[in-house]
Scaffold this motif. Structure first.
Motif, mmCIF file in Angstrom:
data_model
loop_
_atom_site.group_PDB
_atom_site.id
_atom_site.type_symbol
_atom_site.label_atom_id
_atom_site.label_comp_id
_atom_site.label_asym_id
_atom_site.label_seq_id
_atom_site.Cartn_x
_atom_site.Cartn_y
_atom_site.Cartn_z
ATOM 1 N N GLY A 257 14.623 2.188 35.350
ATOM 2 C CA GLY A 257 14.946 2.002 36.763
ATOM 3 C C GLY A 257 13.785 1.435 37.554
ATOM 4 O O GLY A 257 13.975 0.901 38.656
ATOM 5 N N ASP B 8 15.790 6.629 31.868
ATOM 6 C CA ASP B 8 16.399 6.176 33.122
ATOM 7 C C ASP B 8 15.340 5.883 34.179
ATOM 8 O O ASP B 8 15.404 4.861 34.886
ATOM 9 N N GLU C 76 16.457 11.195 30.670
ATOM 10 C CA GLU C 76 16.018 11.072 32.066
ATOM 11 C C GLU C 76 14.751 10.218 32.144
ATOM 12 O O GLU C 76 14.577 9.427 33.079
ATOM 13 N N GLN D 250 20.109 2.256 25.826
ATOM 14 C CA GLN D 250 19.025 2.936 26.533
ATOM 15 C C GLN D 250 17.673 2.245 26.352
ATOM 16 O O GLN D 250 16.742 2.492 27.122
#
Length: 242
Positions: free
Chosen positions: A110, A106, A103, A138
């Motif tokens: 992002g 991300d 998370e 990732q």
């Protein structure tokens, strides 16, 4: 007008920071040391393991050079055993990412932030780790000392290698995150704006601050709050506040 320089690159340590494999690493070191005649229960073994703990974050070969300072062949032999032992443990038990780490990836990616893993493992071991974790999609880079001319932490070379590879225009746009004093010294030497120590690894808060941590966070899960708040010049999480 804010003078905050937005973070564009985060350099992350592996063991103890993004992956919970400290026990595996220490077991591999112990097995490697034992093959060189330094066995558990002896004073020499206790001293060697203290050196391992103090040296966490350094290239593994440099750790063994510290244990066998007058015998390069012995250091190399121990390092080879370490790699084989650790890779064997990987095959048998796998790796467990720290809670929330995907998370975190991300959220940061992002927000347009590049991610680089930096480690003291050899390229062979790092490749095996990445295969087990399946993190190739990732992260942007995974860097070992061999990629940066052979020098690992506490030298700044791996961080600066990532800066060059990803065309980051200012080292103040870099954050370095790790659980060992050598991570902190590396980040400060590289000129990173944020050098964050995490409390999930081998070294104490005091050791991390001694190494030059600008911030202390409980775990990798707290990283987006720190990085993204620093981007906007809002809430700070300084080392002084824990």
């Amino acid at each position: 007008m804010s003078d905050v320089v937005p973070i564009k690159l985060v350099c992350l340590d592996l063991a103890g920071t993004t992956v919970g494999d400290i026990a595996m690493v220490e077991r591999a070191f112990a097995e490697a040391i034992a093959t060189q005649g330094i066995v558990p229960g002896t004073g020499a073994y206790a001293r060697a393991m203290v050196h391992v703990h103090r040296s966490r974050g350094l290239p593994t070969i440099d750790v063994f050079r510290g244990i066998f300072p007058e015998d390069e062949a012995q250091a190399q032999a121990a390092n080879l055993t370490f790699e084989r032992s650790y890779e064997g443990l990987l095959e048998r038990t796998g790796l467990v990412p720290m809670p929330g780490v995907l998370e975190v990836f991300d959220k940061l990616r992002g927000s347009g932030i590049h991610l680089a893993l930096i480690t003291g493992f050899s390229r062979t071991t790092l490749s095996r780790v990445l295969s087990v974790l399946a993190w190739h999609d990732q992260i942007d880079l995974a860097i070992c000392p061999e990629d940066a001319g052979g020098r690992g932490r506490p030298w700044p070379d791996m961080v600066l290698h990532a800066v060059l590879r990803l065309a980051i225009d200012d080292v103040r746009r870099v954050a370095v995150v790790g659980d060992a004093e050598s991570d902190m010294r590396c980040g400060r030497s590289a000129g990173a704006a944020i050098v964050a120590g995490v409390m999930t690894g081998v070294h104490s808060r005091e050791r991390l601050l001694q190494g030059g941590a600008t911030h202390i966070i409980d775990s990798i899960a707290n990283l987006p709050e720190l990085i993204l708040s620093e981007r906007t010049g809002t809430t700070r999480m300084p080392a002084e506040d824990g």
